[in-house]
Motif scaffolding. Sequence first.
Motif, mmCIF file in Angstrom:
data_model
loop_
_atom_site.group_PDB
_atom_site.id
_atom_site.type_symbol
_atom_site.label_atom_id
_atom_site.label_comp_id
_atom_site.label_asym_id
_atom_site.label_seq_id
_atom_site.Cartn_x
_atom_site.Cartn_y
_atom_site.Cartn_z
ATOM 1 N N ILE A 188 -1.533 -13.259 3.467
ATOM 2 C CA ILE A 188 -0.094 -13.201 3.195
ATOM 3 C C ILE A 188 0.294 -11.852 2.622
ATOM 4 O O ILE A 188 1.303 -11.245 3.027
ATOM 5 N N SER A 189 -0.492 -11.359 1.672
ATOM 6 C CA SER A 189 -0.153 -10.083 1.027
ATOM 7 C C SER A 189 -0.146 -8.943 2.031
ATOM 8 O O SER A 189 0.734 -8.063 1.987
ATOM 9 N N ILE A 190 -1.109 -8.933 2.956
ATOM 10 C CA ILE A 190 -1.150 -7.867 3.960
ATOM 11 C C ILE A 190 0.027 -7.999 4.924
ATOM 12 O O ILE A 190 0.717 -7.008 5.216
ATOM 13 N N LEU A 191 0.283 -9.214 5.411
ATOM 14 C CA LEU A 191 1.371 -9.408 6.366
ATOM 15 C C LEU A 191 2.730 -9.117 5.738
ATOM 16 O O LEU A 191 3.602 -8.513 6.380
ATOM 17 N N VAL A 192 2.923 -9.517 4.482
ATOM 18 C CA VAL A 192 4.181 -9.214 3.789
ATOM 19 C C VAL A 192 4.353 -7.713 3.623
ATOM 20 O O VAL A 192 5.455 -7.169 3.800
ATOM 21 N N SER A 193 3.262 -7.004 3.323
ATOM 22 C CA SER A 193 3.324 -5.547 3.192
ATOM 23 C C SER A 193 3.716 -4.891 4.513
ATOM 24 O O SER A 193 4.503 -3.937 4.541
ATOM 25 N N LEU A 235 -6.249 0.206 5.437
ATOM 26 C CA LEU A 235 -5.357 0.432 6.570
ATOM 27 C C LEU A 235 -3.943 -0.042 6.245
ATOM 28 O O LEU A 235 -2.962 0.589 6.661
ATOM 29 N N THR A 236 -3.820 -1.123 5.497
ATOM 30 C CA THR A 236 -2.500 -1.586 5.062
ATOM 31 C C THR A 236 -1.818 -0.518 4.225
ATOM 32 O O THR A 236 -0.627 -0.221 4.416
ATOM 33 N N PHE A 237 -2.551 0.068 3.299
ATOM 34 C CA PHE A 237 -2.017 1.139 2.447
ATOM 35 C C PHE A 237 -1.598 2.338 3.278
ATOM 36 O O PHE A 237 -0.522 2.926 3.061
ATOM 37 N N ALA A 238 -2.400 2.708 4.254
ATOM 38 C CA ALA A 238 -2.087 3.861 5.096
ATOM 39 C C ALA A 238 -0.828 3.622 5.923
ATOM 40 O O ALA A 238 0.050 4.488 6.029
ATOM 41 N N LEU A 239 -0.722 2.439 6.522
ATOM 42 C CA LEU A 239 0.437 2.126 7.353
ATOM 43 C C LEU A 239 1.706 2.024 6.516
ATOM 44 O O LEU A 239 2.772 2.529 6.908
ATOM 45 N N PHE A 240 1.615 1.394 5.363
ATOM 46 C CA PHE A 240 2.796 1.230 4.512
ATOM 47 C C PHE A 240 3.283 2.581 3.992
ATOM 48 O O PHE A 240 4.476 2.886 4.062
ATOM 49 N N SER A 241 2.371 3.393 3.477
ATOM 50 C CA SER A 241 2.773 4.695 2.938
ATOM 51 C C SER A 241 3.317 5.600 4.036
ATOM 52 O O SER A 241 4.239 6.387 3.801
ATOM 53 N N GLY A 242 2.775 5.476 5.247
ATOM 54 C CA GLY A 242 3.281 6.276 6.352
ATOM 55 C C GLY A 242 4.703 5.904 6.728
ATOM 56 O O GLY A 242 5.531 6.774 7.025
ATOM 57 N N LYS A 243 5.016 4.603 6.709
ATOM 58 C CA LYS A 243 6.365 4.166 7.034
ATOM 59 C C LYS A 243 7.375 4.556 5.965
ATOM 60 O O LYS A 243 8.582 4.647 6.246
ATOM 61 N N LEU A 282 0.250 -0.016 13.766
ATOM 62 C CA LEU A 282 1.051 -0.981 13.008
ATOM 63 C C LEU A 282 1.407 -2.201 13.852
ATOM 64 O O LEU A 282 1.499 -3.324 13.338
ATOM 65 N N LEU A 283 1.596 -2.018 15.152
ATOM 66 C CA LEU A 283 1.968 -3.131 16.024
ATOM 67 C C LEU A 283 0.798 -4.081 16.299
ATOM 68 O O LEU A 283 0.986 -5.297 16.375
ATOM 69 N N ILE A 284 -0.410 -3.540 16.453
ATOM 70 C CA ILE A 284 -1.566 -4.378 16.794
ATOM 71 C C ILE A 284 -2.275 -4.915 15.550
ATOM 72 O O ILE A 284 -2.919 -5.978 15.602
ATOM 73 N N PHE A 285 -2.135 -4.240 14.424
ATOM 74 C CA PHE A 285 -2.890 -4.598 13.227
ATOM 75 C C PHE A 285 -2.606 -6.010 12.725
ATOM 76 O O PHE A 285 -3.544 -6.710 12.301
ATOM 77 N N TYR A 291 2.334 12.288 -0.838
ATOM 78 C CA TYR A 291 1.050 12.352 -1.543
ATOM 79 C C TYR A 291 0.287 11.033 -1.385
ATOM 80 O O TYR A 291 -0.938 11.033 -1.219
ATOM 81 N N ALA A 292 1.017 9.917 -1.436
ATOM 82 C CA ALA A 292 0.368 8.619 -1.258
ATOM 83 C C ALA A 292 -0.256 8.518 0.129
ATOM 84 O O ALA A 292 -1.368 7.989 0.287
ATOM 85 N N HIS A 293 0.440 9.056 1.132
ATOM 86 C CA HIS A 293 -0.092 8.988 2.490
ATOM 87 C C HIS A 293 -1.304 9.904 2.651
ATOM 88 O O HIS A 293 -2.248 9.564 3.379
ATOM 89 N N LEU A 294 -1.301 11.048 1.977
ATOM 90 C CA LEU A 294 -2.484 11.914 1.992
ATOM 91 C C LEU A 294 -3.680 11.199 1.369
ATOM 92 O O LEU A 294 -4.797 11.247 1.898
ATOM 93 N N ILE A 295 -3.433 10.532 0.229
ATOM 94 C CA ILE A 295 -4.506 9.780 -0.424
ATOM 95 C C ILE A 295 -4.999 8.666 0.487
ATOM 96 O O ILE A 295 -6.209 8.404 0.584
ATOM 97 N N SER A 296 -4.071 8.013 1.174
ATOM 98 C CA SER A 296 -4.461 6.911 2.072
ATOM 99 C C SER A 296 -5.350 7.420 3.199
ATOM 100 O O SER A 296 -6.216 6.683 3.682
ATOM 101 N N TRP A 297 -5.139 8.660 3.624
ATOM 102 C CA TRP A 297 -5.987 9.229 4.684
ATOM 103 C C TRP A 297 -7.425 9.350 4.188
ATOM 104 O O TRP A 297 -8.369 8.973 4.896
#
Length: 247
Positions: free
Chosen positions: A230-235, A127-135, A76-79, A153-159
């Motif tokens: 913008i959408s990714i960075l805002v997420s 990757l945005t979906f995975a990081l967001f759902s994980g947080k 999440l920090l480097i992405f 469940y969302a994080h499992l799907i993101s995996w």
Amino acid sequence: MTQNAQKPMSQKTTPTRPYQPFLLRVLHGITALCLIAALLTAYWTYDTYDGRWGGIPLPKFPDIEGIHGTFGLWTLLIFPALVVYACRPGQRRLVQPDTFKKLAQVGKPIWWYTLNRITNTFALLALTFALFSGKMMGSSWLPAGELSHAWYYAHLISWVVMVLSLALHLLMNAKVGGAPLLLSMLTWRFRDKDSPAHWPNHLSQWWVVTQQGAWQGWFQPMTAMIALEISILVSLVAAWIIPLFKP
């Protein structure tokens, strides 16, 4: 003898190796390493605390969730830096305004290049979906046996989505560039103008022009690529802020 006849056979041309900007390789490489570690530890976490949909006989390791969270945090920090690079200097590697038009040329080289750009873009979104759902998950859910949360469940799907997008990313790059393209992301060689020694100077110049008001045109004109950025960075920013207000 003519001049052409006197040319030695050793002067035959060789294929040009693809070259990737060194900064791209650094950002891409660090993100990839952290992501792969996060994916592997994510599966081990699932196997330790859940396993309802099958698994492999991994050792039960309760601390694996914290290790997975650490790799996820590093990703999440480097992405964000990779996102900015991909959507600006590297935007030709992502979807283009004429993407749908080029998709009509099925089987032609441009069709494969277009598919490659789509899979590259899809990997960023996955990757945005995975990081967001994980947080959005609570750190106490799995140790407490709370396996029915929607964000879990969302994080499992993101995996699953992330694994598929990573596989497509590798396959499509191998298709359009073969082994030379894949290996070009692994080499540490760089051109003089691409040297890390120039980075502090570039950064200071960027900061000067930013202070002079250049940031006001950072998102102008508003294109689809800028909207994606913008959408990714805002997420990603929201992934940090929203958990602060969770009970």
